[in-house]
Design a protein around this motif. Structure first.
Motif, PDB file in Angstrom:
ATOM      1  N   HIS A   1       0.854  -1.155  -0.076  1.00 52.51           N
ATOM      2  CA  HIS A   1       0.081   0.013   0.021  1.00 52.51           C
ATOM      3  C   HIS A   1       0.941   1.341  -0.096  1.00 52.51           C
ATOM      4  CE1 HIS A   1      -4.095   1.791   1.178  1.00 52.51           C
ATOM      5  NE2 HIS A   1      -3.623   2.717   0.726  1.00 52.51           N
TER       6      HIS A   1
ATOM      7  N   LYS B   1      -7.984  -1.637  -6.921  1.00 55.41           N
ATOM      8  CA  LYS B   1      -8.478  -0.866  -5.807  1.00 55.41           C
ATOM      9  C   LYS B   1      -9.455   0.003  -6.042  1.00 55.41           C
ATOM     10  CE  LYS B   1      -7.546   1.936  -2.119  1.00 55.41           C
ATOM     11  NZ  LYS B   1      -6.343   2.901  -2.132  1.00 55.41           N
TER      12      LYS B   1
ATOM     13  N   ASP C   1       0.388   2.423   3.721  1.00 55.94           N
ATOM     14  CA  ASP C   1      -0.426   3.480   3.028  1.00 55.94           C
ATOM     15  C   ASP C   1       0.275   4.956   2.936  1.00 55.94           C
ATOM     16  OD1 ASP C   1      -2.473   5.135   1.819  1.00 55.94           O
ATOM     17  OD2 ASP C   1      -3.836   5.163   3.586  1.00 55.94           O
TER      18      ASP C   1
HETATM   19 ZN   LIG Z   1      -4.034   4.659   0.331  1.00 54.52          ZN
END
Ligand SMILES: [Zn+2]
Length: 452
Positions: free
Chosen positions: A60, A147, A312
């Protein structure tokens, strides 16, 4: 080609730490053995007491190139990865222009990445309204899965989808066997909450927290479980923040629903009660929640209800973080941490009784499994010799000057962390060594599904 042998007193093999050597030929683990078996080999690198673990896999990461390379780029992000012991990352389909939602855009991205990579990089494709006809082609071209967002993503080229679009896409994904990663917040509870806080002080963290309620995550996840069952589709919840959803996910999985879940280092490290007014470097969506929520996430991770941890990593130019006025409601949501995931997770994990094998499961094997990376994620004969050598007992204070991300703003600045990355190997090549990048050229490759 010659054989490189590296050894240490602590090598993680099949979930156990033991003294061992690893022989590497053509970038692949050719053999593993115990010290007594090691005869006279010319080229031995002895790491002594340092710990050798599989290189981290981060599924991610937002790199933003091409199109928003001033936010982050392939060269800077992958050097940060190498310095953090990350040897493979899978890049998110948005924030770059074009977004990876067509075969054409995927080709553009691959061409741009070539020659710039310090570590191996693969790509997720994107699902946006109207691109169902592209999905099969993207998967055949080599994206690892897809995604989508259920709420606005923050950039106009990557629109959110709703249940109708998912009902169109999921039969295709189910037929080709592709996984769908979902930003799991529903728009209705967010819209309602935003109305409720519209007159609150935007510098207060509580205003941001209240604007992204747990219910939006919980309801989104309930919908995903329902759709996964109906379409027999493999779904994955990215960056889980609301611990309320854990029980629901656990029940679904026990009954055979194909749904997995990740959380992020920041949800496992920070707590809403400790976030100061205006500290927008801690803004992300879903938000960092209360201390009690963090502890529930830890419980879920330790018991295996959460599959793994991904960063992330989502940086932007510092001015977009609105540090000058500390406006949480206007600041870009995203936390930069690609280089720091190993010490960030280990620092908190070892205080809660986790072992090194857990760290490798959360940061290497788990994410490798999600992406179907058969050659990555463990130190095993026949797999790529991707290794991180680190000292789990050494501590350091995070200094922005030592980060290789394009922009250094990170909530970890000044934080005392445990676990220092010493050396990183990618397919047997030393790509990072105590502050240096010894590889003569960019050693990373573009990975395509099926080849990796
Ligand atoms: Zn993200």
């Amino acid at each position: 080609m010659s054989t490189l042998v590296i050894r240490s007193q602590h090598v993680l093999i099949a979930g156990e730490l033991c003294p061992a050597w690893i022989a590497i030929r053509d970038g692949i683990v050719a053999a593993i053995g115990v010290p007594e078996e090691l005869g006279t080999t010319s080229d031995i690198v002895d790491f002594g007491d340092a710990l050798i673990m599989p290189g981290l896999v981060d599924t991610h990461v937002h790199i933003n190139e091409p199109g928003r390379t001033d936010w982050e780029g392939f060269a800077t992000a992958t050097r940060a990865a190498a310095a953090g012991g990350v040897t493979t990352l899978i890049e998110m389909p948005l924030n770059s222009i074009p977004a990876t939602t067509t075969v054409e855009a995927f080709r553009t991205k691959v061409a741009d990445a070539q020659g710039q990579l310090a570590v191996d990089v693969g790509f997720w494709g994107g699902i946006v309204p109207g691109n169902t006809s592209e999905l099969r082609g993207l998967y055949e071209a080599g994206v690892f899965g897809f995604k989508c967002f259920l709420v606005p993503s923050g950039v106009p080229e990557f629109e959110a989808v709703g249940e109708p679009e998912l009902r169109e896409a999921l039969p295709v994904l189910s037929a080709i066997g592709a996984v769908l990663l979902v930003h799991s917040e529903l728009p209705a509870p967010v819209a309602q909450a935003q109305l409720e806080v519209r007159n609150e002080n935007p510098r207060r963290y509580l205003t941001w927290l209240r604007s992204r309620p747990r219910s939006s995550e919980n309801e989104a996840i309930a919908m995903l479980i329902r759709l996964s069952q109906e379409f027999d589709a493999q779904l994955h919840v990215v960056h889980l923040s609301s611990s309320d959803a854990v029980a629901c996910l656990r029940r679904a999985r026990v009954s055979g629903v194909k749904i997995t879940v990740e959380t992020c280092p920041h949800y496992l490290t920070f707590a809403a009660e400790e976030i100061e007014d205006g500290a927008t470097e801690l803004k992300c969506a879903p938000p960092i929640r209360e201390r009690s929520n963090r502890e529930e996430l830890w419980k879920a991770l330790l018991e295996g209800s959460i599959d793994f941890v991904a960063t992330d990593h989502s940086p932007c130019p510092p001015e977009m973080k609105c540090r000058e006025n500390g406006d949480f409601m206007r600041a870009w949501g995203g936390i930069a941490s690609l280089q720091l995931s190993l010490p960030a997770v280990w620092t908190e994990a070892q205080q809660r009784g986790a072992r090194i094998a857990d760290i490798a499961r959360w940061l290497s094997a788990g994410p490798a499994r999600l992406a179907g990376l058969r050659r990555k994620g463990s130190i095993t004969v026949g797999k790529d010799a991707d290794l991180v050598v680190w000292n789990p007992d050494a501590e350091f204070s995070v200094d922005a000057a030592t980060l290789y991300h394009r922009h250094k703003l990170t909530p970890y600045e000044g934080r005392r962390l445990r676990g220092v990355v010493q050396t990183t190997f990618l397919r047997g090549e030393k790509i990072y060594d105590q502050g240096e990048f010894p590889a003569q050229r960019a050693a990373g490759r573009v990975l395509r599904r099926g080849e990796a």
